[in-house]
Scaffold this active site. Structure first.
Site, PDB file in Angstrom:
ATOM      1  N   GLY A  10       0.841  -1.201   0.000  1.00 28.74           N
ATOM      2  CA  GLY A  10       0.000   0.000   0.000  1.00 28.74           C
ATOM      3  C   GLY A  10       0.871   1.244   0.000  1.00 28.74           C
ATOM      4  N   ARG A  74      -1.200  -6.479  -4.116  1.00 30.31           N
ATOM      5  CA  ARG A  74      -1.829  -7.769  -4.429  1.00 30.31           C
ATOM      6  C   ARG A  74      -0.931  -8.722  -5.215  1.00 30.31           C
ATOM      7  NH1 ARG A  74      -7.894  -6.986  -3.702  1.00 30.31           N
ATOM      8  NH2 ARG A  74      -7.712  -5.657  -1.880  1.00 30.31           N
ATOM      9  N   ASP A 115       5.941  -4.998   5.639  1.00 30.70           N
ATOM     10  CA  ASP A 115       6.212  -6.388   5.976  1.00 30.70           C
ATOM     11  C   ASP A 115       6.164  -7.327   4.753  1.00 30.70           C
ATOM     12  OD1 ASP A 115       6.301  -8.592   7.855  1.00 30.70           O
ATOM     13  OD2 ASP A 115       4.182  -8.872   7.332  1.00 30.70           O
ATOM     14  N   THR A 137       5.301   2.037   5.889  1.00 33.41           N
ATOM     15  CA  THR A 137       3.908   1.670   6.134  1.00 33.41           C
ATOM     16  C   THR A 137       3.282   2.652   7.118  1.00 33.41           C
ATOM     17  OG1 THR A 137       2.354   0.118   7.157  1.00 33.41           O
ATOM     18  CG2 THR A 137       4.627  -0.125   7.835  1.00 33.41           C
ATOM     19  N   ILE A 138       2.055   3.018   6.831  1.00 36.10           N
ATOM     20  CA  ILE A 138       1.361   3.904   7.781  1.00 36.10           C
ATOM     21  C   ILE A 138       1.042   3.145   9.070  1.00 36.10           C
ATOM     22  CG2 ILE A 138       0.330   5.355   5.971  1.00 36.10           C
ATOM     23  CD1 ILE A 138      -2.410   3.961   6.805  1.00 36.10           C
ATOM     24  N   ASP A 139       1.092   1.801   9.013  1.00 33.76           N
ATOM     25  CA  ASP A 139       0.699   1.007  10.191  1.00 33.76           C
ATOM     26  C   ASP A 139       1.764   1.017  11.294  1.00 33.76           C
ATOM     27  OD1 ASP A 139      -1.428   0.359   8.562  1.00 33.76           O
ATOM     28  OD2 ASP A 139      -0.625  -1.594   7.982  1.00 33.76           O
ATOM     29  N   ASP A 141       4.058  -1.088  11.847  1.00 33.33           N
ATOM     30  CA  ASP A 141       4.108  -2.403  12.484  1.00 33.33           C
ATOM     31  C   ASP A 141       5.373  -3.196  12.149  1.00 33.33           C
ATOM     32  OD1 ASP A 141       3.555  -2.878   9.851  1.00 33.33           O
ATOM     33  OD2 ASP A 141       1.759  -4.077  10.178  1.00 33.33           O
ATOM     34  N   ARG A 183      -4.297  -2.141  10.295  1.00 35.67           N
ATOM     35  CA  ARG A 183      -4.340  -3.597  10.169  1.00 35.67           C
ATOM     36  C   ARG A 183      -4.263  -4.260  11.535  1.00 35.67           C
ATOM     37  NH1 ARG A 183      -4.957  -6.523   5.533  1.00 35.67           N
ATOM     38  NH2 ARG A 183      -4.215  -8.644   5.756  1.00 35.67           N
ATOM     39  N   GLU A 234      -9.165  -0.485  12.940  1.00 36.36           N
ATOM     40  CA  GLU A 234      -9.898  -1.413  12.058  1.00 36.36           C
ATOM     41  C   GLU A 234      -9.712  -2.868  12.483  1.00 36.36           C
ATOM     42  OE1 GLU A 234      -8.379  -1.088   8.048  1.00 36.36           O
ATOM     43  OE2 GLU A 234      -6.341  -1.590   8.675  1.00 36.36           O
ATOM     44  N   ARG A 277     -22.782   8.223  15.751  1.00 37.99           N
ATOM     45  CA  ARG A 277     -22.413   8.401  14.347  1.00 37.99           C
ATOM     46  C   ARG A 277     -21.045   7.750  14.135  1.00 37.99           C
ATOM     47  NH1 ARG A 277     -26.938   9.598  14.062  1.00 37.99           N
ATOM     48  NH2 ARG A 277     -27.916  11.388  13.044  1.00 37.99           N
ATOM     49  N   GLN A 285      -5.982   8.503   5.126  1.00 38.55           N
ATOM     50  CA  GLN A 285      -4.774   8.347   5.960  1.00 38.55           C
ATOM     51  C   GLN A 285      -3.533   8.021   5.139  1.00 38.55           C
ATOM     52  OE1 GLN A 285      -6.260   5.969   9.769  1.00 38.55           O
ATOM     53  NE2 GLN A 285      -7.551   5.661   7.984  1.00 38.55           N
ATOM     54  N   ARG A 286      -3.737   7.496   3.939  1.00 42.03           N
ATOM     55  CA  ARG A 286      -2.582   7.099   3.125  1.00 42.03           C
ATOM     56  C   ARG A 286      -2.210   8.158   2.084  1.00 42.03           C
ATOM     57  NH1 ARG A 286      -3.626   1.159   1.965  1.00 42.03           N
ATOM     58  NH2 ARG A 286      -3.301   1.717  -0.204  1.00 42.03           N
TER      59      ARG A 286
HETATM   60  O1  F6P Z   1      -1.013  -1.496   5.315  1.00 48.33           O
HETATM   61  C1  F6P Z   1      -1.559  -0.259   5.034  1.00 48.33           C
HETATM   62  C2  F6P Z   1      -3.060  -0.316   4.988  1.00 48.33           C
HETATM   63  O2  F6P Z   1      -3.550   0.989   4.728  1.00 48.33           O
HETATM   64  C3  F6P Z   1      -3.713  -0.905   6.229  1.00 48.33           C
HETATM   65  O3  F6P Z   1      -3.770   0.009   7.294  1.00 48.33           O
HETATM   66  C4  F6P Z   1      -5.059  -1.312   5.692  1.00 48.33           C
HETATM   67  O4  F6P Z   1      -5.594  -2.387   6.412  1.00 48.33           O
HETATM   68  C5  F6P Z   1      -4.739  -1.749   4.272  1.00 48.33           C
HETATM   69  O5  F6P Z   1      -3.497  -1.171   3.939  1.00 48.33           O
HETATM   70  C6  F6P Z   1      -5.780  -1.339   3.270  1.00 48.33           C
HETATM   71  O6  F6P Z   1      -5.417  -1.846   2.027  1.00 48.33           O
HETATM   72  P1  F6P Z   1      -6.167  -1.516   0.655  1.00 48.33           P
HETATM   73  O7  F6P Z   1      -5.457  -0.338   0.063  1.00 48.33           O
HETATM   74  O8  F6P Z   1      -6.018  -2.742  -0.149  1.00 48.33           O
HETATM   75  O9  F6P Z   1      -7.597  -1.182   0.978  1.00 48.33           O
END
Ligand code: F6P
Length: 359
Positions: A10, A74, A115, A137-139, A141, A183, A234, A277, A285-286
């Site tokens: 991502g 993918r 990762d 990665t924004i995560d 992790d 994630r 999430e 709500r 976020q990305r």
């Molecule tokens: O790993 C980065 C991330 O944005 C996760 O936080 C999120 O679960 C996933 O990628 C979303 O992926 P996609 O762009 O396939 O929706």
């Protein structure tokens, strides 16, 4: 020397800053050539999916979100999927990757990834190709680095969203849930939640009790608070329950998480008189411009990746170990995910100030 560079997985704010730093350092400092691979590892399946990077075509991209090279989360050349006649075929395409790397004349491959992409990069390294990794990665992790680039921008975005949600929640006396990415790691939820003054923070590392969440919201109302803000990662899940999965691959691999904020909101509405709500922040976020911290970190990472090439230090990932940038073996970074410690200083501090983690 010809360096190949690709972004995998991502996207994350700061990718272009890394690409720019790799190109500028390689060209200006060492006089080397840089080939950009288009669309991550997919680009290595055909030798025409490349683009020569110059100091000219990497100008003006430091502050630009996304990646000029494209990416995909993918594709894995070691288990490449194609659909033939309605049937999914999984093939190991790594021999083709190796022959394309040769055909392109690449002496080394810089893989900018999280990762998954760094695991693939490590696999290619084990096949004999010199590889250097850059942690993205924004995560946040990834093990073996203090922080990944892209993460701080995502936290800034989520914090800004929380600031905005506070005012509307207060005006309408509502409980608003903000679902954030991450994630299996709760870093974005935790740090944005604390910075954005959330009342409840639900993260994957602390399975939550709905009773405790509701108890906290009712307590706040009793004490006079007109509204409440709940941050839901999430990947958060109820104790004894499951994560909310939006999409799975045929082999059961979780492609997308999401929906837990809606589940929590429905439950709060069912058990209380609160009006709820839900805001799902998603790919906001990305996207967009990296914050100055990420611009600087990504630039340092990209430039250091080229220094590793100069020193022939391959199979390594650049790593931020404040205050210095250094490197670690790739396998240290990909062995485990870096998760929030439920008993760590940040969680304990927030709990001490009344933030509820659903426990
Ligand atoms: O790993 C980065 C991330 O944005 C996760 O936080 C999120 O679960 C996933 O990628 C979303 O992926 P996609 O762009 O396939 O929706």
């Amino acid at each position: 020397m010809r360096i190949g560079v690709l972004s995998g997985g991502g996207d994350a704010p700061g990718l272009n800053a890394v690409i720019r730093a790799v190109a500028k350092t390689a060209i200006f400092k060492y006089g080397w050539e840089v080939t950009g691979i288009i669309d991550g590892f997919e680009g290595l399946l055909t030798p025409t999916k490349t683009r020569q990077l110059t100091s000219w075509n990497t100008r003006g991209i430091l502050s630009v979100g996304g990646t000029i090279l494209g990416t995909t989360n993918r594709g894995n050349p070691f288990a490449h999927k194609t659909v033939i006649g309605g049937r999914e075929i999984v093939e190991d395409m790594s021999p083709l990757v190796l022959s394309n790397i040769k055909e392109l004349g690449l002496d080394v491959l810089i893989v900018i990834g999280g990762d998954g992409s760094l695991k693939i990069g490590h696999g290619i390294y084990k096949l004999g190709i010199p590889v250097v990794g850059v942690p993205k990665t924004i995560d946040n992790d990834l093990m073996a680095t203090y922080v990944t680039f892209g993460y701080q921008t995502a936290v800034d975005t989520a914090t800004e969203a929380l600031d905005k949600l506070h005012t509307t929640a207060e005006s309408h006396q509502r409980v608003i849930m903000l679902e954030v990415m991450g994630r299996y790691a709760g870093w974005i939820a935790l740090e944005a939640g604390i910075s954005g003054s959330a009342d409840v923070i639900l993260i994957p590392e602390i399975p939550f009790s709905m009773d405790k969440v509701v108890e906290k919201l009712l307590e706040r109302k009793k004490a006079g608070s007109k509204s409440s803000i709940v941050v839901v990662a999430e990947g958060a899940k109820p104790a004894g329950g499951e994560m909310a999965v939006r999409e799975k691959a045929a082999d059961g691999y979780v492609l997308r998480l999401g929906g837990m904020a809606e589940i929590v909101a429905n439950e709060v509405s069912r058990r209380t008189s609160f009006e709820t709500r839900v805001t799902v922040l998603g790919h906001v976020q990305r996207g967009g411009s990296p914050c100055p911290f990420d611009r600087l970190l990504a630039t340092r990472y990209g430039a250091y990746a080229v220094e590793l090439v100069a020193r022939k230090k391959f199979g390594e990932m650049v790593s931020f170990q404040p205050p210095v940038i250094t490197s670690v073996p790739l396998e240290n970074a990909i062995s485990n995910l870096k998760l929030v410690d439920p008993e760590g200083e940040l969680v304990k501090m927030a709990e001490g100030m009344g933030v509820n983690f659903g426990r």
